[in-house]
Write an enzyme that holds these catalytic residues in place. Structure first.
Site, PDB file in Angstrom:
ATOM      1  N   GLY B 468     -58.070 -27.365  47.921  1.00 52.92           N
ATOM      2  CA  GLY B 468     -58.628 -27.758  49.213  1.00 52.92           C
ATOM      3  C   GLY B 468     -58.872 -29.253  49.283  1.00 52.92           C
ATOM      4  O   GLY B 468     -59.076 -29.801  50.353  1.00 52.92           O
ATOM      5  N   GLY B 470     -56.972 -31.756  49.060  1.00 48.55           N
ATOM      6  CA  GLY B 470     -56.014 -32.585  49.782  1.00 48.55           C
ATOM      7  C   GLY B 470     -54.947 -33.170  48.886  1.00 48.55           C
ATOM      8  O   GLY B 470     -54.301 -34.163  49.240  1.00 48.55           O
ATOM      9  N   ALA B 686     -56.058 -46.342  42.826  1.00 50.87           N
ATOM     10  CA  ALA B 686     -56.982 -45.287  43.255  1.00 50.87           C
ATOM     11  C   ALA B 686     -57.820 -44.762  42.095  1.00 50.87           C
ATOM     12  O   ALA B 686     -57.354 -44.673  40.968  1.00 50.87           O
ATOM     13  CB  ALA B 686     -56.198 -44.124  43.868  1.00 50.87           C
ATOM     14  N   GLU B 691     -65.961 -35.911  42.175  1.00 51.77           N
ATOM     15  CA  GLU B 691     -67.261 -35.652  41.550  1.00 51.77           C
ATOM     16  C   GLU B 691     -68.360 -36.662  41.833  1.00 51.77           C
ATOM     17  O   GLU B 691     -69.537 -36.282  41.939  1.00 51.77           O
ATOM     18  CB  GLU B 691     -67.080 -35.512  40.036  1.00 51.77           C
ATOM     19  CG  GLU B 691     -66.342 -34.236  39.658  1.00 51.77           C
ATOM     20  CD  GLU B 691     -66.035 -34.249  38.194  1.00 51.77           C
ATOM     21  OE1 GLU B 691     -66.645 -33.446  37.455  1.00 51.77           O
ATOM     22  OE2 GLU B 691     -65.191 -35.072  37.775  1.00 51.77           O
TER      23      GLU B 691
END
Lengths: 264, 726, 152
Positions: B468, B470, B686, B691
């Site tokens: 979920g 992405g 990136a 978390e």
């Protein structure tokens, strides 16, 4: 497996048997079914019975949903309705179901107790009307005879001028009450206090009521005493949701605030 | 890159057409069910499966004796029985499994299995377990001169309750025997290769006989790293010769996966009069429950981040991961750093009060910067650490007005009408946290990805699980950007078709699977350009200057593909003092929480959370925000309402009525500032973002409640009685 | 027993052997797995459908009690196209794992059907029965705030 769909109360009563199960909104029964705790295979569905959904004056049919009560019920009951479950639950759950299930935490029950509502029952033998305290006997225990169903809830003709409801829970929606409370106050000062989740059934805090009903213009000291009395009259337990100590404390605080709301 | 591209599976999910593991069907499919122990500890005297076999429609009832290969499984240590044979060690431990014609029959048959137990006294106190030396791991970290002391000393004891990941999709799967002794498994997971390995081991098969396929997953947050129904399904499928499906119901799901470790932490902070940390001592005790799962790694992480993002030259941390008969604990978003962040941030605030210093100023004087050694392990931090930017942002973000509105949705208690404006006190609290990205301690952490150029555009093949977050969106973005074409799609392939992508956890997939995808797409482009002696590749084909050297149509008649295995920078295990280059990367986040509290009733409304997070480069800002807002909500949940109540080893609230997840009416307003600083090894710089939002959000809410009420707030979740009753 | 009702405008029949829920019948008998089972007790809204015009949890409706009723599931929202509620959610990034999404789509479609320009408070109260574990609700609220603002 059979599900009968009567359209009148008489049909429902005729179709029921010692093994059959009445089904209204399903918000309690289907949870039991989904968890594998109950497995009725003879069901009498009440959803299509128009007479159960009628609401005339102070007589609210057992099939009236919390959604409708939220919209047109008297203040104390409408406020309670707004906290029942979620929009999905309110569209399906009925006041009759809340009454028949008789959970100590039933959101609509304190209002019924506060106004001394009466419960109309129907059986093959006819109908009878019980006072709320004669009807609610214990945790999920009622005076319903086998085959008997809740037909309506009768509120008194004259409802108290001021009504306030409050429900304490650890989340802002869809929560089982840790404590819930209704306080009503009439123009003559008569005060009623009913609480849920603090005893096996909904209770009235009679000493607190008596004390406050004779005071026209309560002072801070009076309000403190009122709260203290309410706290002393509840019989809460400690469970995984909360402690007895907190429930006792919250009952007093909540009742006091609801009374102040009524007086203002 | 940097565009908030919409997710490719969004419309399917919105129309109810996306296939999750729970939606899978196969011809001749049977349903599975699990028999579980009603005792947290017992000897199994006997198991009688005959009554279950006698139920019409039952095809198999299997016990430990039917496990052909390795009898145990486990992510770090295979210590957990596939099916309990001689003893059970936690409430809900699987004892037998059933396959039947339909789900209802399978469950009824499961209840018909008669297990005779000799109940034993469960070990439920993790401190007692420590004293009995029943532990999964002990850690010791010593750095610097252990004899120094500071003039100002604050001590504290803190507790964190057991949180559950509670993904909305429960455990589900379908195993299909291939008719030749092998099996194809489609199940909820975070790491299909490691599932496949454990299935191979316990079924005693050759690796090529088991293929684990990524399936649609309804959320994970750590619950899916460990095997739960995977081996069971394959056992039933091979035994019956038919496909077998299993879906855990919610209460079973609560027992069927690991939980966040409950923690007890003892801390001592010593500082000089100017507020500079001189020494930090901490003892961290995690209750690992009955089996190892990832307790060793979670404990290590808790210890490594026990001091937080602060400099300190003298550190001593003792860590214990206890084994008890409580429900097994393992990975949950934040992985040990959440628990210690609550402790170290509470300590920093306590220290600030002792020094009569502003808590932000105290933090400024101590924060790590790039190049600083991590206070616990001594590892020099070689990634941007924009802590001052985070603190600056948090203090300068405008605070919401104390609302004059009496709109009940803005007050604690909401529609419960418990509270009027006059009963409310507002509080503000800050917290910052640090988290590692990727797996640590020398683990060979890698991901393989394959990029193909076809007539459908770029195809990225991976076994990396989309839960979920992405990933499917961002991998396609990376492929499009690096190849230069406008169409790209991620295709999940099974374990036999590609090497491991590693776990979808540790905030690692964008960096590692993204890193593999970037390299593969880049190399593919280079190869194509080189091959055609061209200098540009786009949707039309390859170009040399203004000349189209080959059209895309011609190009894709050849099989263009590139497979890359990407590894993060090497890490190492700790030496005997807990020192070493333990982690691959770090990310920071800070949170400021604004709460309204009704102190008399102890009710809390989290009004707003402002956050600044170190993201390196936001490849898809909308997805990053989604992770931040979702992570914050879980942090808020841990702060005020989420706790599995375990008494005598038994979970008392394994359902959504009593395990409270925040609803939309509990959600605070969130403002997130993404801080982008170049320097991480992730694709385009990136950093992982999943978390960090959970690390310090809980601590910030606790600090805000403390600020509003003056209560010490030493444990989370904070319950109404913790505030209302002295 | 055989139950007949109308789902997404189509007449359907199903054989029901037990007090099965409408949710299970939709998913297992009628080939409509869009509605999700996540809690079995009406606490999460993932199974939301419109039953005779009202938003309910299909896990709490006994299939046998749906006789003669009209049911709209997520598969019927927007029919073959994309409903404004779905488009708004997609644009706002309000879908992550997507497990809660069908329930939210149905609840939101119901909201906007009855109230084309809901306030933020009304949006939140209407979705109070739909749990999302991934998004923190921010994008969901933004999706519907922007939809509510359209063509005002």
């Amino acid at each position: 497996m059979k599900v009968i769909h009567p359209t009148t109360i008489d049909e429902a009563l005729a179709a029921s048997s010692p093994d059959s199960q009445y089904l209204a909104g399903g918000t309690d029964l289907m949870v039991e079914v989904n968890f594998g705790h109950r497995r009725p295979d003879d069901v009498v569905a009440l959803r299509r019975i128009d007479e159960l959904r009628t609401w005339e004056g102070r007589r609210i049919g057992a099939g009236v949903t919390w959604r409708e009560i939220e919209r047109r019920g008297p203040t104390g009951l409408a406020e309670a309705a707004r906290t029942v479950g979620s929009p999905q639950i309110r569209n399906a759950g009925t006041i009759g179901g809340n009454v028949a299930t008789a959970s100590p935490a039933g959101d609509g029950l304190p209002f019924l107790a506060a106004v001394d509502a009466r419960i109309e029952l129907r059986s093959r033998g006819g109908s009878r009307i019980l006072g709320w305290s004669e009807f609610f006997l214990g945790v999920k225990k009622t005076a319903l005879d086998p085959g008997e169903l809740v037909a309506a809830v009768h509120l008194p003709e004259d409802l108290p001028a001021r009504q306030a409801f409050g429900k304490v829970g650890a989340r802002n929606a869809m929560v089982i009450a840790t404590v819930c409370c209704v306080v009503t106050r009439d123009d003559d000062g008569s005060t009623r206090v009913a609480l849920g989740s603090v005893a096996p059934t909904t209770i009235r805090a009679r000493q607190a009521e008596e004390m406050m009903s004779s005071i026209a213009d309560p002072s801070e000291v009076d309000l403190d005493e009122f709260a203290r009395l309410v706290s002393s009259e509840v019989r809460p337990i400690t469970d995984h949701r909360s402690t007895a100590e907190y429930r006792r404390h919250a009952a007093g605080v909540l009742a006091r605030r609801l009374l102040e709301r009524c007086i203002r | 890159m940097g565009a908030s591209t919409l997710r490719p599976d969004g419309i399917a999910k919105l129309k109810g057409l996306f296939e999750y593991a729970q939606d899978l069907q196969a011809e001749n499919m049977l349903w599975g069910a699990t028999v579980r122990s009603p005792h947290p500890r017992a000897r199994i005297v006997s198991i009688d499966v005959a009554p279950a076999l006698a139920v019409g429609g039952v095809h198999a009832v299997l016990t430990a004796d039917d496990v052909p290969g390795r009898a145990t499984f486990g992510l770090e240590h295979p210590d957990q029985p596939v099916l309990a044979g001689t003893e059970v060690n936690y409430w809900g431990e699987p004892v037998a499994i059933v396959a039947a014609e339909d789900e209802d029959t399978a469950r009824r048959a499961a209840s018909a299995v008669v297990v005779e137990y000799e109940v034993r006294e469960p070990v439920i106190d993790p401190e007692q377990a420590d004293r009995n030396d029943e532990v999964f791991r002990r850690m010791r970290i010593n750095r610097g001169d252990q004899s120094v002391s500071g003039e100002v000393v604050v001590e504290g004891y803190y507790e964190v309750g057991m949180q559950d990941q509670a993904p909305l999709g429960t455990e589900a799967g379908l195993a299909i025997p291939d008719g030749h002794g092998g099996v194809d498994l489609y199940a909820t997971s975070q790491f299909v290769h490691v599932d496949q390995e454990q299935v191979v081991a316990s079924l005693g098969l050759r690796p090529e006989q088991v293929r684990s396929h990524p399936a649609g997953v309804g959320g994970a947050f750590g619950a899916r790293e460990d095997v739960n129904l995977h081996i069971h399904l394959c056992l039933l499928a091979l035994h019956t010769g038919q496909p077998v499906k299993m879906v855990y119901h919610r209460s079973e799901s609560f027992t069927g996966h690991v939980h966040r470790h409950p923690a007890r932490m003892w801390y001592r902070h010593e500082a000089d009069r100017e507020g500079r940390l001189v020494r930090v001592e901490a003892k961290v005790l995690l209750d690992g429950g009955a089996y190892a799962s990832t307790t060793a790694a979670v404990l290590a992480n808790a210890c490594y981040f026990a001091v937080g993002p602060y400099n300190c030259a003298s550190v001593s941390v003792v860590g214990i991961g206890s084994r008890t008969n409580n429900p097994p604990c393992g990975a949950m978003r934040g992985f040990g750093a959440v628990q210690v962040c609550f402790a170290h941030e509470s300590q920093m605030d306590k220290l600030a009060r002792a020094l009569d210093m502003d808590p932000i100023e105290l933090r400024r004087r101590n924060v790590l910067t790039e190049g600083s050694p991590l206070a616990t392990t001594g590892q020099p931090i070689q990634t941007p650490m924009p802590i001052h930017e985070i603190l600056d942002s948090l203090v300068s973000m405008p605070l919401p007005d104390v609302s004059e509105a009496t709109d009940l949705l803005s007050l604690p208690g909401g529609t419960g009408l418990t509270t009027d404006r006059e009963h409310v006190v507002r509080g503000v609290g800050y917290a910052i946290g640090i988290k590692n990205l990727g797996f640590s301690e020398g683990f060979d952490d890698y991901a393989q990805a394959r990029v193909r150029l076809t007539d459908e555009g770029a195809i990225v093949e991976t076994a990396a699980i989309e839960v979920g977050q992405g990933l499917v969106t961002v991998l396609a973005q990376i492929a499009r950007t690096a190849l230069g074409v406008s169409r790209a799609e991620v295709r999940h392939v099974d374990t036999s078709q590609i090497d491991s992508a590693g776990s979808t956890s540790a905030s690692r997939q964008t960096q590692i699977s993204g890193g593999a995808t970037l390299q593969a797409a880049t190399r593919l482009r280079e190869r194509i350009l080189h091959d055609y002696d061209a200098d540009e590749l786009d949707d039309d084909g390859v170009w040399r200057g203004e000349t189209l050297v080959a059209s895309m149509g011609a190009l894709v008649t050849r099989d263009w593909q590139e497979t890359v295995t990407f590894r993060h920078p090497r890490t190492e295990g700790p030496d005997e003092n807990g020192q070493g280059t333990i982690h691959a990367d770090f990310a920071l986040a800070g949170h400021r929480a604004v709460v309204d509290v009704d102190p008399e009733l102890g009710l809390v409304r989290v009004v707003r959370i402002d956050t600044a997070q170190d993201v390196g480069k936001a490849l898809n800002p909308q997805s990053v925000r989604g992770q931040i807002e979702g992570g914050i909500m879980q942090g808020v949940g841990l702060a005020v309402m989420e706790e599995l109540i375990v008494n005598d080893g038994i979970i008392r609230n394994p359902n959504f009525t009593d395990y409270l997840l925040p609803t939309i009416l509990d959600a605070p307003d969130v403002e997130a500032l993404l801080i982008e600083q170049d320097g991480s090894w992730g694709p385009f710089g990136a950093k992982g973002v999943g978390e960090p939002p959970t690390i310090s959000s809980t601590a910030a809410v606790a600090a805000a409640i403390r600020n509003a009420t003056g209560r010490s707030i030493d444990r989370v979740p904070v319950r109404p009685q913790d505030i209302a009753i002295a | 027993m055989i139950v007949s009702f109308v789902v997404n405008g189509q007449d359907v029949t199903a054989r029901v052997m037990a007090p099965t829920s409408l949710l299970d019948v939709l998913r297992d008998e009628l080939g409509l797995p869009g509605s999700k089972s996540a809690c079995e007790q009406g606490e999460c809204g993932s199974c939301s459908v419109i039953l005779d015009g009202a938003l309910v949890c299909s896990c709490l409706v006994m299939a046998g009690d749906a006789e003669g009723s009209s049911v709209i599931t997520v598969e019927g929202v927007g029919e073959s196209g994309v409903h404004p509620v779905q488009k708004a959610m997609h644009r706002a990034g309000a879908v992550q794992c997507g497990f809660c999404t069908p329930g939210i789509v149905v609840a939101a479609a119901d909201l906007f059907e009855n109230n084309p320009h809901p306030s933020t408070a009304e949006i939140k109260e209407a979705l109070a029965g739909n749990i999302c574990r991934c998004t923190g609700y921010g994008a969901i609220v933004r999706a519907f705030e922007s939809l509510a603002a359209e063509s005002r």
